[in-house]
Design a protein around this motif. Structure first.
Motif, PDB file in Angstrom:
ATOM      1  N   LEU A  12     -32.225  40.094  -1.944  1.00 49.10           N
ATOM      2  CA  LEU A  12     -32.375  39.262  -0.756  1.00 49.10           C
ATOM      3  C   LEU A  12     -31.508  38.011  -0.834  1.00 49.10           C
ATOM      4  O   LEU A  12     -31.220  37.495  -1.916  1.00 49.10           O
ATOM      5  N   GLN A  13     -31.130  37.539   0.357  1.00 48.99           N
ATOM      6  CA  GLN A  13     -30.406  36.258   0.453  1.00 48.99           C
ATOM      7  C   GLN A  13     -31.089  35.384   1.512  1.00 48.99           C
ATOM      8  O   GLN A  13     -31.346  35.834   2.612  1.00 48.99           O
ATOM      9  N   ILE A  14     -31.335  34.124   1.103  1.00 50.19           N
ATOM     10  CA  ILE A  14     -31.893  33.148   2.043  1.00 50.19           C
ATOM     11  C   ILE A  14     -30.744  32.299   2.570  1.00 50.19           C
ATOM     12  O   ILE A  14     -30.030  31.656   1.796  1.00 50.19           O
ATOM     13  N   GLN A  15     -30.545  32.330   3.885  1.00 50.72           N
ATOM     14  CA  GLN A  15     -29.502  31.514   4.524  1.00 50.72           C
ATOM     15  C   GLN A  15     -30.192  30.359   5.253  1.00 50.72           C
ATOM     16  O   GLN A  15     -31.046  30.581   6.103  1.00 50.72           O
ATOM     17  N   ALA A  16     -29.824  29.113   4.883  1.00 48.73           N
ATOM     18  CA  ALA A  16     -30.533  27.949   5.418  1.00 48.73           C
ATOM     19  C   ALA A  16     -29.572  26.791   5.641  1.00 48.73           C
ATOM     20  O   ALA A  16     -28.458  26.759   5.095  1.00 48.73           O
ATOM     21  N   ASN A  17     -30.012  25.836   6.458  1.00 44.54           N
ATOM     22  CA  ASN A  17     -29.283  24.593   6.655  1.00 44.54           C
ATOM     23  C   ASN A  17     -28.980  23.955   5.286  1.00 44.54           C
ATOM     24  O   ASN A  17     -29.804  24.041   4.369  1.00 44.54           O
ATOM     25  N   PRO A  18     -27.816  23.322   5.093  1.00 48.22           N
ATOM     26  CA  PRO A  18     -27.461  22.752   3.779  1.00 48.22           C
ATOM     27  C   PRO A  18     -28.529  21.840   3.181  1.00 48.22           C
ATOM     28  O   PRO A  18     -28.743  21.854   1.954  1.00 48.22           O
ATOM     29  N   VAL A  19     -29.210  21.060   4.009  1.00 48.97           N
ATOM     30  CA  VAL A  19     -30.250  20.155   3.498  1.00 48.97           C
ATOM     31  C   VAL A  19     -31.405  20.962   2.908  1.00 48.97           C
ATOM     32  O   VAL A  19     -31.886  20.686   1.803  1.00 48.97           O
ATOM     33  N   LEU A  20     -31.841  21.990   3.648  1.00 56.21           N
ATOM     34  CA  LEU A  20     -32.930  22.835   3.167  1.00 56.21           C
ATOM     35  C   LEU A  20     -32.489  23.680   1.977  1.00 56.21           C
ATOM     36  O   LEU A  20     -33.248  23.844   1.006  1.00 56.21           O
ATOM     37  N   ALA A  21     -31.268  24.206   2.016  1.00 55.90           N
ATOM     38  CA  ALA A  21     -30.758  25.026   0.909  1.00 55.90           C
ATOM     39  C   ALA A  21     -30.726  24.217  -0.384  1.00 55.90           C
ATOM     40  O   ALA A  21     -31.129  24.705  -1.450  1.00 55.90           O
ATOM     41  N   LEU A  22     -30.251  22.978  -0.310  1.00 55.23           N
ATOM     42  CA  LEU A  22     -30.195  22.121  -1.494  1.00 55.23           C
ATOM     43  C   LEU A  22     -31.594  21.833  -2.018  1.00 55.23           C
ATOM     44  O   LEU A  22     -31.824  21.819  -3.245  1.00 55.23           O
ATOM     45  N   TYR A  23     -32.542  21.632  -1.121  1.00 55.63           N
ATOM     46  CA  TYR A  23     -33.918  21.362  -1.540  1.00 55.63           C
ATOM     47  C   TYR A  23     -34.496  22.571  -2.272  1.00 55.63           C
ATOM     48  O   TYR A  23     -35.173  22.431  -3.315  1.00 55.63           O
ATOM     49  N   LEU A  24     -34.239  23.785  -1.767  1.00 53.11           N
ATOM     50  CA  LEU A  24     -34.746  24.999  -2.415  1.00 53.11           C
ATOM     51  C   LEU A  24     -34.183  25.157  -3.823  1.00 53.11           C
ATOM     52  O   LEU A  24     -34.905  25.519  -4.764  1.00 53.11           O
ATOM     53  N   LEU A  25     -32.888  24.847  -3.969  1.00 54.09           N
ATOM     54  CA  LEU A  25     -32.227  25.038  -5.262  1.00 54.09           C
ATOM     55  C   LEU A  25     -32.618  23.972  -6.280  1.00 54.09           C
ATOM     56  O   LEU A  25     -32.752  24.269  -7.477  1.00 54.09           O
TER      57      LEU A  25
END
Length: 520
Positions: free
Chosen positions: A451-464
């Motif tokens: 699976l791949q999660i595609q998200a807004n950069p702000v949300l993606a950075l928070y997840l990582l």
């Protein structure tokens, strides 16, 4: 009180500020692509009649049909007087008495043509408000062709002057049309009134002729522009000066004033300073503040102004103000300052509709009355019609203010593309938990392993950075390969979960299987 009018004119926008003792109290904005239509007269076509609403919708050639209520079909020939309203139709206020309103279905049918005038601009999803009782404002008079009477402005208090003006008007008016004598007519001579009568009578004859010759929907009469309308309706003896920064508009204004109000000619000035005119008079900072919901007052208190769909709430706070005597005195001083500032902000922001003011609670009944009277005294300067009710048991003052056009906030701003006007977006924690739950459910229902999660950069950075353990545990539990990709085109509350193998949208796949299993 020193009253000034400052006009900043460009090819794309005209801004008019009204100052009282140096403070901005009103700001009018007109843009080239969205000129005001209040006061315009149209030949319209009735598109639908709604007996349940006692109203009809009329196509006047705009994007949305106008709303015409049955009470605005005919003229009430009771004595009428000019009020302080700013409806763009002469500031007419009507003293109401019970009268029979005709059934809309007996008067109008779908497809009928009708002459109407705009009394309120389109606001939000609503079309313009219309009236079939046309009124035409001049410098000293307002003419209503469907009426027969003569009225006098309430603000002309001298009884002899009222009688004199009525007699002069009776001498020169035609048999047709009602007239209201405006405040500006005080002490004017016979020739000035006669000139206004002739001007308005000729104007209506031209409108009637144009209406008979044109096919509906059509614009029959366009009211004067905002600048000239301001001179006609506002620029009076109590105005110290008018300053304008555009040479062409200055010349047009001077030509109009020489014809209709030569006594005001010396008060018009062409601004020639180096700074922009609104910066010179310190108006730009005030415009910026109108976009803020917090308004600071003298001594450290502040207001919170919150517009909603149903009403506007205004909360009064002491803030940094601690006072010198006792708590009741501190609260009274804050509320008295707030009463003045609330009245100014309503005018400056052009707030209309129902308004609820939450003053700080006062135990002393006399203090409550003082604050209420202070609110009323400052609202007397407002050109829009207002109605104020006594302080309630909860310490609230409820009032209404005439709404003619969209508020200044709606003119100067658009809804935020992220929060769509709510002022809130989901927190990163909430979004992360939402994604975790959805990955969990997708893994069970679709049995996808990559699976791949595609998200807004702000949300993606928070997840990582903030939630790596959370997603490692998911991968371990369901034997998943899971990665995160940032996508700047996505809203901060938007995300996708896709299959690394097939590229499928797994959220759509999951919802489809969930619906299928639900039916089974």
């Amino acid at each position: 009180m020193k009253k000034e009018i400052i006009i900043n004119s460009t090819p794309h926008e005209v801004r008019i500020a009204m100052l009282e003792d140096g403070d901005a109290v009103e700001l009018l904005v007109e843009r080239a692509d969205s000129k005001r239509i209040v006061g315009n007269v149209y030949k319209g076509v009735v598109t639908s009649v709604k007996p349940g609403l006692q109203a009809a919708f009329v196509d006047i050639g705009l994007e949305r049909a106008g709303f015409l209520h049955a009470s605005d079909l005919d003229h009430d020939d009771e004595e009428e007087e000019e009020s302080s309203g700013s409806g763009g139709t002469g500031g007419r206020g009507r003293s109401r008495r019970p009268r029979r309103i005709p059934d809309i279905g007996d008067v109008l049918r779908t497809g009928d043509s009708i002459l109407v005038q705009v009394t309120k601009e389109p606001i939000s999803t609503k079309g313009p408000r219309l009236t079939a009782d046309v009124s035409l404002p001049g410098r000293y008079l307002v003419m209503m062709p469907k009426g027969r009477h003569i009225g006098v402005s309430r603000k002309i208090e001298d009884r002899r002057e009222r009688v004199r003006l009525k007699q002069l008007l009776q001498k020169h008016r035609s048999d047709e049309g009602a007239f209201i004598i405006r405040t500006a007519a005080t002490h004017v001579d016979e020739d000035a009134l006669k000139q206004d009568v002739n001007y308005l009578s000729d104007l209506f004859r031209g409108i009637a002729k144009g209406s008979s010759e044109q096919k509906a929907p059509a614009l029959v009469h366009e009211d004067v522009g905002m600048v000239v309308g301001l001179i006609r309706d506002i620029f009076k003896e109590d105005t110290t000066r008018l300053v304008i920064d555009d040479k062409d508009d200055y010349s047009r204004l001077m030509s109009y004033v020489k014809t209709f109000a030569p006594e005001l000619k010396e008060r018009i000035q062409l601004y020639k300073g180096d700074l922009p005119v609104f910066d010179h008079f310190e108006i730009e900072p005030e415009i910026k503040k109108t976009l803020d919901k917090r308004v600071w007052m003298k001594k450290g208190g502040y207001l919170i102004i919150e517009p909603t769909e149903a009403l506007v709430s205004i909360d009064v706070n002491t803030g940094r103000f601690t006072g010198r005597r006792n708590q009741e005195e501190t609260i009274l001083q804050t509320n008295m300052l707030a009463a003045k500032e609330v009245a100014r902000q309503l005018r400056l922001r052009d707030v209309g509709g129902i308004i609820v003011i939450d003053f700080i609670d006062m135990e002393n009944e006399g203090n409550r009355k003082r604050v209420f009277n202070e609110v009323r005294s400052h609202l007397k300067r407002d050109r829009a019609r207002t109605k104020v009710f006594q302080v309630s048991g909860l310490g609230l003052v409820e009032m209404s203010r005439q709404r003619v056009r969209p508020s200044l906030l709606s003119q100067l701003s658009d809804d935020c593309p992220y929060c769509t006007g709510t002022g809130k977006v989901l927190s990163m924690d909430t979004m992360s938990n939402k994604i975790e739950r959805l990955v969990h459910r997708i893994a069970i229902v679709t049995r996808e392993k990559r699976l791949q999660i595609q998200a807004n950069p702000v949300l993606a950075l928070y997840l990582l950075e903030e939630r790596p353990e959370q997603f490692r545990e998911l991968c371990k539990t369901f034997d998943l390969e899971l990665n995160v990709l940032d996508d700047a085109t996505l809203h901060v509350e938007e995300f996708r979960i896709v299959s690394l193998g097939s590229g499928k949208d797994l959220i759509a796949e999951f919802e489809k299987k969930a619906r299928s299993s639900g039916r089974n």
